[in-house]
Each structure stands twice: as C-alpha cells, then as structure tokens.
Design a protein around this motif. Sequence first.
Motif, PDB file in Angstrom:
ATOM      1  N   ALA A   1      34.934  31.244  36.309  1.00 13.89           N
ATOM      2  CA  ALA A   1      35.238  32.314  35.360  1.00 13.89           C
ATOM      3  C   ALA A   1      34.380  33.541  35.623  1.00 13.89           C
ATOM      4  CB  ALA A   1      35.051  31.820  33.932  1.00 13.89           C
ATOM      5  N   THR A   2      33.120  33.328  36.005  1.00 13.12           N
ATOM      6  CA  THR A   2      32.240  34.448  36.325  1.00 13.12           C
ATOM      7  C   THR A   2      32.810  35.275  37.473  1.00 13.12           C
ATOM      8  OG1 THR A   2      30.251  33.288  35.584  1.00 13.12           O
ATOM      9  CG2 THR A   2      29.944  35.085  37.140  1.00 13.12           C
ATOM     10  N   ALA A   3      33.192  34.581  38.541  1.00 10.66           N
ATOM     11  CA  ALA A   3      33.746  35.296  39.699  1.00 10.66           C
ATOM     12  C   ALA A   3      34.999  36.066  39.314  1.00 10.66           C
ATOM     13  CB  ALA A   3      34.046  34.297  40.812  1.00 10.66           C
ATOM     14  N   MET A   4      35.874  35.430  38.558  1.00 13.18           N
ATOM     15  CA  MET A   4      37.117  36.107  38.157  1.00 13.18           C
ATOM     16  C   MET A   4      36.846  37.271  37.216  1.00 13.18           C
ATOM     17  SD  MET A   4      39.928  33.032  37.791  1.00 13.18           S
ATOM     18  CE  MET A   4      38.921  31.839  36.909  1.00 13.18           C
ATOM     19  N   GLY A   5      35.886  37.102  36.309  1.00 14.15           N
ATOM     20  CA  GLY A   5      35.547  38.186  35.395  1.00 14.15           C
ATOM     21  C   GLY A   5      35.049  39.415  36.127  1.00 14.15           C
ATOM     22  N   ALA A   6      34.209  39.204  37.143  1.00 19.77           N
ATOM     23  CA  ALA A   6      33.684  40.326  37.917  1.00 19.77           C
ATOM     24  C   ALA A   6      34.779  41.007  38.727  1.00 19.77           C
ATOM     25  CB  ALA A   6      32.571  39.831  38.843  1.00 19.77           C
ATOM     26  N   LEU A   7      35.629  40.212  39.357  1.00 22.61           N
ATOM     27  CA  LEU A   7      36.643  40.773  40.238  1.00 22.61           C
ATOM     28  C   LEU A   7      37.779  41.440  39.470  1.00 22.61           C
ATOM     29  CD1 LEU A   7      36.573  37.900  42.840  1.00 22.61           C
ATOM     30  CD2 LEU A   7      36.016  40.304  43.306  1.00 22.61           C
TER      31      LEU A   7
ATOM     32  N   ALA B   1      32.280  36.738  30.505  1.00 20.58           N
ATOM     33  CA  ALA B   1      31.378  37.787  30.010  1.00 20.58           C
ATOM     34  C   ALA B   1      30.302  38.113  31.037  1.00 20.58           C
ATOM     35  CB  ALA B   1      30.743  37.349  28.692  1.00 20.58           C
ATOM     36  N   ALA B   2      29.748  37.076  31.692  1.00 21.20           N
ATOM     37  CA  ALA B   2      28.707  37.311  32.706  1.00 21.20           C
ATOM     38  C   ALA B   2      29.268  38.077  33.897  1.00 21.20           C
ATOM     39  CB  ALA B   2      28.118  35.978  33.158  1.00 21.20           C
ATOM     40  N   GLY B   3      30.455  37.700  34.334  1.00 23.55           N
ATOM     41  CA  GLY B   3      31.063  38.404  35.465  1.00 23.55           C
ATOM     42  C   GLY B   3      31.331  39.863  35.155  1.00 23.55           C
ATOM     43  N   ARG B   4      31.864  40.124  33.973  1.00 23.81           N
ATOM     44  CA  ARG B   4      32.124  41.517  33.585  1.00 23.81           C
ATOM     45  C   ARG B   4      30.829  42.317  33.501  1.00 23.81           C
ATOM     46  NH1 ARG B   4      36.120  39.006  30.129  1.00 23.81           N
ATOM     47  NH2 ARG B   4      34.583  38.927  28.431  1.00 23.81           N
ATOM     48  N   ALA B   5      29.790  41.703  32.911  1.00 29.58           N
ATOM     49  CA  ALA B   5      28.510  42.409  32.767  1.00 29.58           C
ATOM     50  C   ALA B   5      27.912  42.738  34.133  1.00 29.58           C
ATOM     51  CB  ALA B   5      27.538  41.562  31.949  1.00 29.58           C
ATOM     52  N   ALA B   6      27.962  41.780  35.048  1.00 31.91           N
ATOM     53  CA  ALA B   6      27.421  42.015  36.390  1.00 31.91           C
ATOM     54  C   ALA B   6      28.201  43.138  37.090  1.00 31.91           C
ATOM     55  CB  ALA B   6      27.482  40.732  37.209  1.00 31.91           C
ATOM     56  N   ALA B   7      29.534  43.103  36.993  1.00 29.05           N
ATOM     57  CA  ALA B   7      30.348  44.128  37.654  1.00 29.05           C
ATOM     58  C   ALA B   7      30.079  45.506  37.071  1.00 29.05           C
ATOM     59  CB  ALA B   7      31.836  43.773  37.518  1.00 29.05           C
ATOM     60  N   GLU B   8      29.989  45.592  35.752  1.00 28.93           N
ATOM     61  CA  GLU B   8      29.733  46.885  35.113  1.00 28.93           C
ATOM     62  C   GLU B   8      28.366  47.434  35.506  1.00 28.93           C
ATOM     63  OE1 GLU B   8      30.261  45.852  31.071  1.00 28.93           O
ATOM     64  OE2 GLU B   8      32.466  45.792  31.183  1.00 28.93           O
ATOM     65  N   ALA B   9      27.378  46.547  35.613  1.00 25.98           N
ATOM     66  CA  ALA B   9      26.041  46.981  36.028  1.00 25.98           C
ATOM     67  C   ALA B   9      26.051  47.486  37.467  1.00 25.98           C
ATOM     68  CB  ALA B   9      25.050  45.823  35.865  1.00 25.98           C
ATOM     69  N   LEU B  10      26.790  46.802  38.325  1.00 24.34           N
ATOM     70  CA  LEU B  10      26.871  47.215  39.727  1.00 24.34           C
ATOM     71  C   LEU B  10      27.586  48.555  39.861  1.00 24.34           C
ATOM     72  CD1 LEU B  10      27.758  43.727  41.227  1.00 24.34           C
ATOM     73  CD2 LEU B  10      25.663  45.013  41.692  1.00 24.34           C
ATOM     74  N   ILE B  11      28.669  48.737  39.104  1.00 26.69           N
ATOM     75  CA  ILE B  11      29.398  50.007  39.149  1.00 26.69           C
ATOM     76  C   ILE B  11      28.513  51.155  38.693  1.00 26.69           C
ATOM     77  CG2 ILE B  11      31.293  51.287  38.069  1.00 26.69           C
ATOM     78  CD1 ILE B  11      32.851  48.625  38.009  1.00 26.69           C
ATOM     79  N   ALA B  12      27.657  50.865  37.690  1.00 29.26           N
ATOM     80  CA  ALA B  12      26.752  51.893  37.159  1.00 29.26           C
ATOM     81  C   ALA B  12      25.565  52.143  38.079  1.00 29.26           C
ATOM     82  CB  ALA B  12      26.263  51.486  35.772  1.00 29.26           C
ATOM     83  N   GLY B  13      25.446  51.347  39.152  1.00 29.39           N
ATOM     84  CA  GLY B  13      24.305  51.501  40.060  1.00 29.39           C
ATOM     85  C   GLY B  13      23.010  50.986  39.476  1.00 29.39           C
ATOM     86  N   ALA B  14      23.103  50.102  38.486  1.00 33.42           N
ATOM     87  CA  ALA B  14      21.913  49.566  37.815  1.00 33.42           C
ATOM     88  C   ALA B  14      22.046  48.058  37.668  1.00 33.42           C
ATOM     89  CB  ALA B  14      21.731  50.221  36.456  1.00 33.42           C
ATOM     90  N   PRO B  15      21.914  47.294  38.764  1.00 38.14           N
ATOM     91  CA  PRO B  15      22.090  45.839  38.688  1.00 38.14           C
ATOM     92  C   PRO B  15      21.193  45.169  37.660  1.00 38.14           C
ATOM     93  CG  PRO B  15      21.957  46.579  40.972  1.00 38.14           C
ATOM     94  CD  PRO B  15      21.598  47.754  40.123  1.00 38.14           C
TER      95      PRO B  15
END
Length: 387
Positions: A17-23, A286-300
């Motif tokens: 689910a994490t992987a799918m949430g991020a992608l 939720a974890a996947g989405r949070a990680a992706a949003e942080a990466l997009i913002a340039g703030a992992p």
Amino acid sequence: MTTWDLAVVGCGPAGSATAMGALRVDPTLRVVLLDRAEFPRDKACGDGIAPQVVDLLEDAGVRGVVDGHVPVPRLRLDRGAFGVDRTMARPAWVIPRTVFDQRLVEAAQAAGATLRRHRVRELAQPSSVVLDGEVEARTVVGADGAYSTVRRALGLMPGPMAVALRGYAPTPANRANAQVIAFGTAGQPAYAWSFDRGDGLANVGYGELLGHRHDRPTKAQLRERLDVLLPGASDGGTGWKGHQLPLSSGRWRPPTGRILLAGDAAGLVNPMTGEGIYYAVATGFAAGRAAAEALIAGAPASAGARYARATRRLLAGHLRHVAAAAGLSRHHRVIDAGLRASAADQRVFDDLVELGLARGRITPTMARGLARELAGAARRRPVRRRR
C-alpha cells in the motif's frame, strides 16, 4: 549503489500500500520494495479481510483482490453458554495471505514499484538513508512487521504484545459460512476463532495477551486452549504457525523525519480483536502519500510530519475509543453485556463490528446498550447477606 526515492522495507499489505500510495501521487518516483521472502509466501494471520479494506484498495484503483473467494456474511461471538449470531451489515472475506499479499505486491509492481528480495539488517543516516550499505533512499518506510528492523533502528520499543497460533482445518457444518469467535471464560483476555474460507477449510486459531515476558505459551499449549474454547477445531489441522501481535494504544505518535513506520511495524494492531490489515493498508497509503509529497516539495525530512498529520485525522479518535473498549473487555461482565446488547440490537452489533474491524468508535447506541445490559446483570446478581 542505486539511489531510490522511496525504499519500502516489507512487502505485506502495509508495504505494498505504501508503494502504491506514493506512485499514485507521482508515478515517476523510483520506488523499491524489499522483502526477505520470495513471493508468494505464507503469513500467520486470521486471513479475515474486512469490506473496509476492500474499499480502501478500490478507492486507490486496486481491483480484483477478492476475486475467486466467497463472501462470509455471518459473525458469531460466543462466551460460555451464551452467544450472538448475526449477519453483518456487509460481508467479509477469508483469503489466505499467500494469495492476498501476492495480489497486492503485483498491484504495486503494476503501478511501477520494483520488487527485490533483500533482508534489511542495518540502517544508517548520512544525508539520505542507507540500508546495509547497499540500498540508498531519500525516504524509507518500515513495513516489516511485528519484529521490525526499521523500528529497532529508530530506537523505538513495541507496546503490549499478544501471541497467537494459526492453522487450517476442515470446516464443520455448524461453523460454515461464518466467522466464529469464542472468548475465554477465565484468566487473561483470550479468544479462539474459526473463519470459514468457503473451500472446505477454515482458518482456525487461538490468541491471548502476553503477560510477563518469561511466561510465553508453547504452540502445544495454544493449540490445547483453542480446542477448549472451540472443541475439535484443530482436528485434521495443518500449517500451524505462531506469531506475535504488537497492540496499539490510545495514543500513537509516529516518528518524525524521513523514516516512517506503517502497519504492524508501527505497533498498529487492534487491541480488542487482533485485526491489523485495515490499519496496515490505511497507514501504508498514508505513508506513501506523505513520502511522495515530501519528495515533490524537495524536503524528504518533512515526510514524518506530513504522515503524522494524515494519520492523526485518520486514526487518532478511533485509537482512543478502541483502547478504552479493549480495557473494558478485560472484564468478563463487560464482554457478556456486549454480547447481550448485540443480540438485542442489530445496531449495537454493527457498531461493534466497525470498531473491531475498521476505524469505528464507541457510539451512543453502543454505550446505551452496554449500560442497559450491565444494569440488568447487576439486578439479576444475588445479594450476599452479611452474617
């Protein structure tokens, strides 16, 4: 050394689910799924899949996870001579984790994740996260279960633990088309279960809260206790596996930073029922989405804070309510009152199922029903006269 945007440790429901949430947030992310096992693989579990889990997956575009399996409409709850047997508002499924987890891993791969067999043993955090000196990632999610290496690397300890034993045995006629739970009549909180798979076999097992760390029951003892509560349930059984369950508490605070935890690794198992798949899928997305949003913002490093906000909205109120319910259920009179209230009112039964299988709360209807039955039991109890 390959550098990934997101490395997910563990490929159970939380990891996939994490992987799918991020992608779903950013299909161009480089996401790797790491697991020590070769898939498909077995996993000790009750195999119950609540309809709310299917909702989460379908909302994320994942279809077909229950294909080929029979919905189970009934839930029977027993304690001693009394019980309640009702049709649930929505049926559940009983799907072996060999099948269910494989379907989720395949869905994650179809979304763009890379699956690698790798057992993670060490984490280091220079400018990014390095796993075993081989895998570098800008963000990491630990979804590696009850014995999580990622959680230990963060210096976090699990909370209360339960232990359970699971096997597969022929389904007797009186337990067909149902999920059956029999609560213990003495000692610490415990119950046995028989969940019909619809193919002639049932997932059967027994679980109890662990007390002192040196007092751990053997598999033979757990199987004996199963047969006490559900006579004959283990007859002809195979595939016996024991496992531990890290139970959630009323307050859960996920770690901050670029390393997150989801599912069992985060200590998210319903303390009242032992159910963990809903939490795993919900927190994984939720974890996947949070990680992706942080990466997009340039703030992992902001991934943890984003995840904390999302899961607070998702689970904070529910976890407080289910922790209170779990505390109450340690008293046998409360269990009896809950069963009688559920037998008297379908609404109480439905609310109890939602609390135990998804993210329900103690509703006014449930509270009134419980109070009514406790008051009635007090009136029926004989008064001892002083001599």
